[in-house]
Design a protein around this motif. Structure first.
Motif, PDB file in Angstrom:
ATOM      1  N   PHE A  69       0.832  -1.205   0.000  1.00  0.00           N
ATOM      2  CA  PHE A  69       0.000   0.000   0.000  1.00  0.00           C
ATOM      3  C   PHE A  69       0.869   1.259   0.000  1.00  0.00           C
ATOM      4  O   PHE A  69       0.350   2.356   0.047  1.00  0.00           O
ATOM      5  N   GLU A  70       2.171   1.073   0.074  1.00  0.00           N
ATOM      6  CA  GLU A  70       3.125   2.192   0.056  1.00  0.00           C
ATOM      7  C   GLU A  70       4.220   1.833  -0.921  1.00  0.00           C
ATOM      8  O   GLU A  70       4.510   0.656  -1.126  1.00  0.00           O
ATOM      9  N   ASP A  71       4.885   2.855  -1.483  1.00  0.00           N
ATOM     10  CA  ASP A  71       5.956   2.596  -2.441  1.00  0.00           C
ATOM     11  C   ASP A  71       7.109   1.816  -1.818  1.00  0.00           C
ATOM     12  O   ASP A  71       7.361   1.917  -0.625  1.00  0.00           O
ATOM     13  N   SER A  72       7.777   1.085  -2.669  1.00  0.00           N
ATOM     14  CA  SER A  72       8.956   0.356  -2.219  1.00  0.00           C
ATOM     15  C   SER A  72       9.759  -0.064  -3.435  1.00  0.00           C
ATOM     16  O   SER A  72       9.189  -0.385  -4.467  1.00  0.00           O
ATOM     17  N   THR A  73      11.063  -0.054  -3.321  1.00  0.00           N
ATOM     18  CA  THR A  73      11.893  -0.603  -4.399  1.00  0.00           C
ATOM     19  C   THR A  73      12.587  -1.835  -3.874  1.00  0.00           C
ATOM     20  O   THR A  73      12.293  -2.970  -4.285  1.00  0.00           O
ATOM     21  N   ARG A  74      13.493  -1.623  -2.915  1.00  0.00           N
ATOM     22  CA  ARG A  74      14.295  -2.727  -2.396  1.00  0.00           C
ATOM     23  C   ARG A  74      13.463  -3.827  -1.758  1.00  0.00           C
ATOM     24  O   ARG A  74      13.631  -5.000  -2.057  1.00  0.00           O
ATOM     25  N   THR A  75      12.552  -3.447  -0.860  1.00  0.00           N
ATOM     26  CA  THR A  75      11.849  -4.473  -0.088  1.00  0.00           C
ATOM     27  C   THR A  75      10.980  -5.345  -0.995  1.00  0.00           C
ATOM     28  O   THR A  75      11.013  -6.571  -0.909  1.00  0.00           O
ATOM     29  N   ARG A  76      10.227  -4.704  -1.874  1.00  0.00           N
ATOM     30  CA  ARG A  76       9.332  -5.500  -2.715  1.00  0.00           C
ATOM     31  C   ARG A  76      10.121  -6.399  -3.674  1.00  0.00           C
ATOM     32  O   ARG A  76       9.813  -7.577  -3.809  1.00  0.00           O
ATOM     33  N   VAL A 123       3.139  -7.645   3.605  1.00  0.00           N
ATOM     34  CA  VAL A 123       2.325  -6.425   3.611  1.00  0.00           C
ATOM     35  C   VAL A 123       3.124  -5.190   3.993  1.00  0.00           C
ATOM     36  O   VAL A 123       3.846  -5.183   5.000  1.00  0.00           O
ATOM     37  N   ARG A 124       2.971  -4.147   3.191  1.00  0.00           N
ATOM     38  CA  ARG A 124       3.468  -2.812   3.572  1.00  0.00           C
ATOM     39  C   ARG A 124       2.283  -1.868   3.589  1.00  0.00           C
ATOM     40  O   ARG A 124       1.466  -1.873   2.664  1.00  0.00           O
ATOM     41  N   HIS A 125       2.196  -1.063   4.649  1.00  0.00           N
ATOM     42  CA  HIS A 125       1.044  -0.160   4.787  1.00  0.00           C
ATOM     43  C   HIS A 125       1.466   1.108   5.509  1.00  0.00           C
ATOM     44  O   HIS A 125       2.368   1.061   6.353  1.00  0.00           O
ATOM     45  N   ASP A 126       0.840   2.224   5.193  1.00  0.00           N
ATOM     46  CA  ASP A 126       1.223   3.463   5.878  1.00  0.00           C
ATOM     47  C   ASP A 126       0.619   3.582   7.277  1.00  0.00           C
ATOM     48  O   ASP A 126       0.970   4.483   8.031  1.00  0.00           O
ATOM     49  N   GLN A 127      -0.294   2.674   7.619  1.00  0.00           N
ATOM     50  CA  GLN A 127      -0.870   2.703   8.962  1.00  0.00           C
ATOM     51  C   GLN A 127      -0.183   1.677   9.853  1.00  0.00           C
ATOM     52  O   GLN A 127      -0.160   0.485   9.516  1.00  0.00           O
ATOM     53  N   SER A 128       0.327   2.132  10.993  1.00  0.00           N
ATOM     54  CA  SER A 128       0.921   1.195  11.953  1.00  0.00           C
ATOM     55  C   SER A 128      -0.161   0.214  12.388  1.00  0.00           C
ATOM     56  O   SER A 128      -1.291   0.619  12.668  1.00  0.00           O
ATOM     57  N   GLY A 129       0.158  -1.053  12.432  1.00  0.00           N
ATOM     58  CA  GLY A 129      -0.803  -2.057  12.914  1.00  0.00           C
ATOM     59  C   GLY A 129      -1.592  -2.751  11.817  1.00  0.00           C
ATOM     60  O   GLY A 129      -2.271  -3.748  12.095  1.00  0.00           O
ATOM     61  N   ALA A 130      -1.514  -2.262  10.573  1.00  0.00           N
ATOM     62  CA  ALA A 130      -2.300  -2.895   9.499  1.00  0.00           C
ATOM     63  C   ALA A 130      -1.927  -4.376   9.296  1.00  0.00           C
ATOM     64  O   ALA A 130      -2.818  -5.223   9.166  1.00  0.00           O
ATOM     65  N   PRO A 131      -0.624  -4.729   9.287  1.00  0.00           N
ATOM     66  CA  PRO A 131      -0.292  -6.155   9.127  1.00  0.00           C
ATOM     67  C   PRO A 131      -0.842  -7.016  10.274  1.00  0.00           C
ATOM     68  O   PRO A 131      -1.278  -8.150  10.044  1.00  0.00           O
ATOM     69  N   ALA A 140      -3.108 -16.999   5.693  1.00  0.00           N
ATOM     70  CA  ALA A 140      -1.691 -17.007   5.331  1.00  0.00           C
ATOM     71  C   ALA A 140      -0.805 -16.558   6.493  1.00  0.00           C
ATOM     72  O   ALA A 140      -1.268 -15.905   7.428  1.00  0.00           O
ATOM     73  N   ALA A 141       0.472 -16.925   6.394  1.00  0.00           N
ATOM     74  CA  ALA A 141       1.471 -16.357   7.301  1.00  0.00           C
ATOM     75  C   ALA A 141       1.755 -14.937   6.818  1.00  0.00           C
ATOM     76  O   ALA A 141       2.004 -14.724   5.635  1.00  0.00           O
ATOM     77  N   VAL A 142       1.677 -13.964   7.726  1.00  0.00           N
ATOM     78  CA  VAL A 142       1.826 -12.561   7.331  1.00  0.00           C
ATOM     79  C   VAL A 142       3.213 -12.051   7.738  1.00  0.00           C
ATOM     80  O   VAL A 142       3.681 -12.281   8.859  1.00  0.00           O
ATOM     81  N   ILE A 143       3.851 -11.357   6.814  1.00  0.00           N
ATOM     82  CA  ILE A 143       5.156 -10.744   7.089  1.00  0.00           C
ATOM     83  C   ILE A 143       5.007  -9.231   6.950  1.00  0.00           C
ATOM     84  O   ILE A 143       4.554  -8.737   5.911  1.00  0.00           O
ATOM     85  N   ASN A 144       5.356  -8.529   7.998  1.00  0.00           N
ATOM     86  CA  ASN A 144       5.290  -7.073   7.977  1.00  0.00           C
ATOM     87  C   ASN A 144       6.483  -6.522   7.185  1.00  0.00           C
ATOM     88  O   ASN A 144       7.635  -6.685   7.587  1.00  0.00           O
ATOM     89  N   ALA A 145       6.187  -5.854   6.079  1.00  0.00           N
ATOM     90  CA  ALA A 145       7.262  -5.262   5.256  1.00  0.00           C
ATOM     91  C   ALA A 145       7.357  -3.763   5.505  1.00  0.00           C
ATOM     92  O   ALA A 145       7.818  -3.009   4.649  1.00  0.00           O
ATOM     93  N   GLY A 146       6.911  -3.328   6.688  1.00  0.00           N
ATOM     94  CA  GLY A 146       6.965  -1.910   7.056  1.00  0.00           C
ATOM     95  C   GLY A 146       5.562  -1.370   7.242  1.00  0.00           C
ATOM     96  O   GLY A 146       4.799  -1.319   6.288  1.00  0.00           O
ATOM     97  N   ASP A 147       5.214  -0.995   8.498  1.00  0.00           N
ATOM     98  CA  ASP A 147       3.885  -0.418   8.753  1.00  0.00           C
ATOM     99  C   ASP A 147       4.013   0.921   9.461  1.00  0.00           C
ATOM    100  O   ASP A 147       4.435   1.001  10.610  1.00  0.00           O
ATOM    101  N   GLY A 148       3.667   1.970   8.747  1.00  0.00           N
ATOM    102  CA  GLY A 148       3.689   3.319   9.317  1.00  0.00           C
ATOM    103  C   GLY A 148       5.009   3.615   9.996  1.00  0.00           C
ATOM    104  O   GLY A 148       6.081   3.388   9.426  1.00  0.00           O
ATOM    105  N   THR A 149       4.916   4.108  11.231  1.00  0.00           N
ATOM    106  CA  THR A 149       6.142   4.391  11.986  1.00  0.00           C
ATOM    107  C   THR A 149       6.439   3.270  12.974  1.00  0.00           C
ATOM    108  O   THR A 149       7.275   3.420  13.859  1.00  0.00           O
ATOM    109  N   HIS A 150       5.734   2.148  12.838  1.00  0.00           N
ATOM    110  CA  HIS A 150       5.833   1.075  13.831  1.00  0.00           C
ATOM    111  C   HIS A 150       7.084   0.213  13.680  1.00  0.00           C
ATOM    112  O   HIS A 150       8.056   0.397  14.385  1.00  0.00           O
TER     113      HIS A 150
END
Ligand code: ASP
Length: 328
Positions: A69-76, A123-131, A140-150
């Motif tokens: 849900f947010e831009d990414s180059t390296r992580t994605r 999952v990447r999301h701009d809201q902390s806690g979305a994953p 599914a097994a969920v992997i947080n790829a960056g959520d907000g400032t969390h």
């Protein structure tokens, strides 16, 4: 193709598996053996990747969805590469191509993904806690790829692997994390990981970019680069996250660079063999000078990217082993 005898495949066959969780949502709360085993597994994937071999049998028949849900180059791209190197079917869903733009809620999106029988959801999301929310709804097994400032747990793991390979250890090192601590999920995940693994962690930056609560996480706060970098083994620079700033928290980029930008002069405060890290994307001339970022001896920024693929392979491997344990 048979995996090499001492490759990742054998590593977990030989020892007890410490990481027993279904998801990877945060570093906070992980125990040293869990982190240590993920790093050992990732280290064996570095060797496998460098040998040019793959282990495509490991995730054959499994589906990995990259939901960003947010831009990414390296992580994605590194999750995509990691999934493909292990043989998974990988699908990339960016926000612009998904129904979220048409008003679909996160919960509806999750239900759709569930119906597709996805095994691993990144999952990447701009809201902390979305994953975390998604993890409660999807199978599914969920992997947080960056959520907000969390948190950004795989970034902290790849940083730790880079440090361990360069310095031969993690415990006992002095690590200075510098810049925009307030908006950085990379900083939070690194603080949790590095303090758990026995580092002395310092945070360095202007008062407007260091939240008061950070001291509760067991770090020492500095507002001056000379003092903060003195004797450091590792200098980790962070990007100014202007997209998350609500008001002008820095006077100007030029002034910020003068006081907090890492150049050779400020790097000289750290140990002579200190390494320089940055999670990317870099703002050259704002938080880091090009001469330091491209210094072939001190900068490990490119190595961090290589470690990113290996760490993500290790995480996918570990979580899918967990899934297999639940199979009849
Ligand atoms: N790429 C990292 C993140 O997603 C760091 C940054 O964006 O500054 O948090």
């Amino acid at each position: 193709m048979q995996p090499p005898v001492d490759g990742p495949h054998m590593l977990l066959q030989r020892s007890a598996v410490f990481y027993r969780q279904k998801h990877l949502l945060a570093i906070e709360g992980l125990q040293p053996p869990e982190i240590g085993q993920l790093l050992d597994l990732a280290d064996s994937y570095v060797l496998l990747n460098r040998s040019g071999k793959t282990q495509r049998d490991l995730l054959r028949g499994r589906t990995l969805i990259n939901l960003f849900f947010e831009d990414s180059t390296r992580t994605r791209t590194s999750f995509e590469l990691a999934g493909k190197r292990l043989g998974a079917d990988v699908i990339n869903m960016g926000v612009s191509s998904s129904s979220v733009n048409k008003g679909e809620t996160l919960i509806d999106t999750a239900a759709t993904l569930n119906a597709m029988h996805c095994d691993l959801l990144v999952v990447r999301h701009d809201q902390s806690g979305a994953p975390n929310l998604l993890a409660q709804i999807v199978d599914a097994a969920v992997i947080n790829a960056g959520d907000g400032t969390h948190e950004h747990p795989t970034q902290a793991l790849l940083d730790a692997l880079t440090i361990k390979r360069r310095k031969g250890r993690i415990a006992g090192l002095i690590v200075a994390i510098c810049g925009d601590i307030a908006h950085s999920r990379v900083a939070r995940s690194n603080i949790h990981l590095l303090t758990t693994m026995g580092c002395q962690v310092r945070v360095v930056g202007p008062p407007t970019l260091i939240p008061a609560e950070v001291a509760d996480l067991g770090v020492t706060v500095f507002h001056d680069m000379a003092a903060g970098l003195a004797g450091a083994d590792v200098v980790m620079m962070l990007r100014l996250q202007r997209e998350r700033m609500t008001r002008g928290q820095i006077p100007s980029a030029r002034e910020y660079f003068r006081f907090y930008g890492l150049d050779q002069e400020k790097l000289a405060y750290a140990k002579p063999d200190a390494i320089v890290m940055h999670p990317g994307p870099m703002n050259r001339g704002v938080e880091i000078d090009s001469a330091v970022a491209d210094d072939p001896v001190r900068s490990v920024i490119k190595e961090q990217v290589e470690m990113g693929v290996a760490v993500r392979m290790a995480v996918l491997d570990m979580l899918s082993r967990g899934n297999r344990r639940n199979e009849p």
